[in-house]
Design an enzyme around this catalytic site. Structure first.
Site, PDB file in Angstrom:
ATOM      1  N   ARG A 234     -24.561 -25.097  35.586  1.00  0.00           N
ATOM      2  CA  ARG A 234     -25.390 -26.103  36.443  1.00  0.00           C
ATOM      3  C   ARG A 234     -25.849 -27.817  35.471  1.00  0.00           C
ATOM      4  NH1 ARG A 234     -24.180 -22.735  39.985  1.00  0.00           N
ATOM      5  NH2 ARG A 234     -26.017 -21.732  40.905  1.00  0.00           N
ATOM      6  N   GLU A 263     -26.656 -32.999  42.679  1.00  0.00           N
ATOM      7  CA  GLU A 263     -25.432 -32.085  43.940  1.00  0.00           C
ATOM      8  C   GLU A 263     -26.075 -32.192  45.416  1.00  0.00           C
ATOM      9  OE1 GLU A 263     -23.573 -29.193  41.724  1.00  0.00           O
ATOM     10  OE2 GLU A 263     -24.176 -27.554  43.311  1.00  0.00           O
ATOM     11  N   HIS A 295     -18.503 -28.290  42.607  1.00  0.00           N
ATOM     12  CA  HIS A 295     -19.046 -26.964  42.969  1.00  0.00           C
ATOM     13  C   HIS A 295     -17.865 -25.708  43.640  1.00  0.00           C
ATOM     14  CE1 HIS A 295     -23.427 -25.062  42.282  1.00  0.00           C
ATOM     15  NE2 HIS A 295     -22.449 -23.378  42.014  1.00  0.00           N
TER      16      HIS A 295
HETATM   17  P1  NAI Z   1     -25.106 -14.139  32.290  1.00  0.00           P
HETATM   18  O1  NAI Z   1     -26.577 -13.737  33.046  1.00  0.00           O
HETATM   19  O2  NAI Z   1     -24.133 -12.779  32.235  1.00  0.00           O
HETATM   20  O3  NAI Z   1     -24.796 -15.196  31.325  1.00  0.00           O
HETATM   21  C1  NAI Z   1     -25.683 -16.059  30.593  1.00  0.00           C
HETATM   22  C2  NAI Z   1     -25.311 -15.803  29.417  1.00  0.00           C
HETATM   23  O4  NAI Z   1     -26.549 -17.263  29.400  1.00  0.00           O
HETATM   24  C3  NAI Z   1     -26.523 -14.839  28.991  1.00  0.00           C
HETATM   25  O5  NAI Z   1     -26.112 -13.967  27.805  1.00  0.00           O
HETATM   26  C4  NAI Z   1     -27.622 -15.682  27.930  1.00  0.00           C
HETATM   27  O6  NAI Z   1     -28.005 -14.609  27.045  1.00  0.00           O
HETATM   28  C5  NAI Z   1     -27.130 -16.695  27.854  1.00  0.00           C
HETATM   29  N1  NAI Z   1     -27.660 -17.506  28.066  1.00  0.00           N
HETATM   30  C6  NAI Z   1     -29.315 -17.768  27.991  1.00  0.00           C
HETATM   31  N2  NAI Z   1     -30.464 -18.967  27.630  1.00  0.00           N
HETATM   32  C7  NAI Z   1     -29.158 -19.578  26.656  1.00  0.00           C
HETATM   33  C8  NAI Z   1     -29.923 -20.674  26.082  1.00  0.00           C
HETATM   34  N3  NAI Z   1     -30.528 -21.392  25.287  1.00  0.00           N
HETATM   35  N4  NAI Z   1     -28.222 -20.634  24.946  1.00  0.00           N
HETATM   36  C9  NAI Z   1     -27.679 -20.606  24.692  1.00  0.00           C
HETATM   37  N5  NAI Z   1     -27.474 -19.262  25.932  1.00  0.00           N
HETATM   38  C10 NAI Z   1     -28.145 -18.666  26.585  1.00  0.00           C
HETATM   39  O7  NAI Z   1     -23.993 -15.321  33.832  1.00  0.00           O
HETATM   40  P2  NAI Z   1     -23.092 -15.827  34.118  1.00  0.00           P
HETATM   41  O8  NAI Z   1     -22.705 -14.867  35.459  1.00  0.00           O
HETATM   42  O9  NAI Z   1     -21.794 -15.931  33.190  1.00  0.00           O
HETATM   43  O10 NAI Z   1     -23.025 -17.179  34.731  1.00  0.00           O
HETATM   44  C11 NAI Z   1     -24.219 -17.856  34.007  1.00  0.00           C
HETATM   45  C12 NAI Z   1     -23.644 -19.422  34.894  1.00  0.00           C
HETATM   46  O11 NAI Z   1     -22.924 -19.590  35.832  1.00  0.00           O
HETATM   47  C13 NAI Z   1     -25.264 -19.164  35.938  1.00  0.00           C
HETATM   48  O12 NAI Z   1     -26.415 -19.355  35.388  1.00  0.00           O
HETATM   49  C14 NAI Z   1     -24.516 -19.915  36.650  1.00  0.00           C
HETATM   50  O13 NAI Z   1     -25.512 -21.524  36.574  1.00  0.00           O
HETATM   51  C15 NAI Z   1     -23.201 -20.658  36.616  1.00  0.00           C
HETATM   52  N6  NAI Z   1     -22.337 -20.575  37.831  1.00  0.00           N
HETATM   53  C16 NAI Z   1     -21.445 -21.236  38.181  1.00  0.00           C
HETATM   54  C17 NAI Z   1     -20.757 -21.581  39.236  1.00  0.00           C
HETATM   55  C18 NAI Z   1     -19.694 -22.151  40.434  1.00  0.00           C
HETATM   56  O14 NAI Z   1     -19.501 -22.301  41.689  1.00  0.00           O
HETATM   57  N7  NAI Z   1     -19.327 -22.987  39.755  1.00  0.00           N
HETATM   58  C19 NAI Z   1     -21.012 -19.640  40.307  1.00  0.00           C
HETATM   59  C20 NAI Z   1     -20.728 -18.730  39.620  1.00  0.00           C
HETATM   60  C21 NAI Z   1     -22.229 -19.256  38.272  1.00  0.00           C
END
Ligand code: NAI
Length: 332
Positions: A234, A263, A295
């Site tokens: 993000r 964005e 994105h």
């Molecule tokens: P997820 O929920 O499986 O993993 C997120 C991880 O971040 C978790 O392990 C969590 O513990 C960790 N986390 C939370 N706070 C933290 C901190 N302060 N420091 C370090 N780690 C922390 O989510 P997933 O599916 O892996 O997605 C990650 C991100 O990718 C989403 O939140 C979304 O913003 C982004 N995304 C972007 C897309 C795109 O098209 N560019 C598409 C899908 C997701």
């Protein structure tokens, strides 16, 4: 169920029409994204389907409520753009697609790394102009480099495995270690060590109050000079102005971003006739060592099919009166 589908693109319509054969919802495709101005279009629709750059704040929620909306079905994983407290107060349920293809996003992050490293974007333009000179195109071996992954959930874990495949030494940071990443060879460290040691840092944590601007002037001062920074999560994770200063000074040697903090209202639309109106983003696009994509990390045919299937299954679940496993819980 009658569904008002905001921000429709041709690729959404194709995937949702295919998946809807199994659900038979009455989907009404609307081109505008969901804003206070367009929320009245949802009048009479019990379900609203929305994407990442809709802005579902308290005013929009109140407008949806007046129109009879009972469900907001997000066709994305992130929900930082939704006022969950307002939805709960209005008895509007929110569901999402927690995972549709972590591989799609992870592979895009690595695609940005490789393109920046080997300067593919510059080589492409040169060759089209008949310029086959190689000056300035030298890259580096990924093998043996230290890569840092911040956020090792579903996407971060895929990135760890891909980087391990290149022979990188992988450092990881998360609020909770993921055993899959440890098994893939990552070593969990605290941010100061990760910042100071990595040639590449890639962000895969969600945007939360605690992660807003985690990359800022202070953290950038601690990184290895000339490092590569990748953000497909993000835009708000980066203080973009601080990153621009770090690019100007050479502290950051490469930047690859698929997301940008401002964005909303710009990405997903063709702005080519007017040009980029956002001066910060426009400045970013002037650097030869910066790649910005709009994105699109999620955009694979597999991900689109999974997004459509899960979104429609979420709506069917709500229609049956069941508690949906993909319901976004409001936490006080
Ligand atoms: P997820 O929920 O499986 O993993 C997120 C991880 O971040 C978790 O392990 C969590 O513990 C960790 N986390 C939370 N706070 C933290 C901190 N302060 N420091 C370090 N780690 C922390 O989510 P997933 O599916 O892996 O997605 C990650 C991100 O990718 C989403 O939140 C979304 O913003 C982004 N995304 C972007 C897309 C795109 O098209 N560019 C598409 C899908 C997701």
């Amino acid at each position: 169920m009658k569904v008002a589908f905001f921000g429709t693109k041709s690729y959404d319509r194709g995937a949702f029409n295919d998946a809807n054969a199994a659900h038979r919802h009455a989907i009404h495709y609307l081109e505008p994204r969901l804003t206070l101005d367009t929320a009245p279009l949802a009048g009479g629709f019990e379900a609203v389907c929305s994407f990442v750059n809709d802005h579902i704040d308290a005013e929009v929620v109140a407008r949806l409520k007046r129109g009879g909306t009972r469900l907001v079905a997000l066709r994305c994983a992130g929900f930082n753009h939704v006022d969950l407290a307002a939805c709960r107060a209005a008895s509007i349920e929110v569901v999402r697609v927690p995972a549709y293809s972590p591989h799609a996003v992870a592979e895009h992050a690595v695609a940005l790394m490789l393109a920046l490293n080997r300067k593919t974007h510059r080589a492409y333009n040169r060759v089209r102009e008949g310029n086959f000179a190689l000056d300035g195109l030298a890259g580096f071996d990924m093998f043996g480099k230290t890569a840092g992954v911040i956020g090792t959930g579903k996407i971060g874990a895929c990135v760890v495995r891909l980087l391990d495949g290149f022979g990188c030494r992988v450092l990881a940071h998360d609020v909770a270690a993921n055993p899959e990443c440890v098994a893939a060879g990552a070593r969990y460290v605290q941010p100061p060590e990760l910042l100071g040691e990595c040639d590449i840092i890639t962000l895969h944590c969600p945007l939360l109050p605690s992660t807003r601007h985690i990359v800022n002037a202070e953290s950038l001062a601690r990184v290895k000079r000339g490092m590569m920074l990748i953000n497909t999560s993000r835009g708000g994770l980066l203080d973009t102005r601080a990153v621009i200063e770090a690019l100007k000074s050479g502290q950051v040697g490469y930047l690859g971003i698929d997301v940008y903090e401002e964005e909303e209202g710009m990405f997903f639309e063709d702005q080519s006739a007017t040009g980029i109106r956002d001066d910060v983003l426009a400045r970013l696009t002037t650097f030869p060592n910066v790649i910005v994509t709009g994105h699109q990390a999620f955009l694979t045919v597999e991900a689109l099919a999974n997004i459509a299937a899960t979104t429609l299954a979420n709506i069917s679940c709500f229609e049956r009166g069941e508690v949906c496993e993909n319901r976004v819980a409001f936490k006080d």
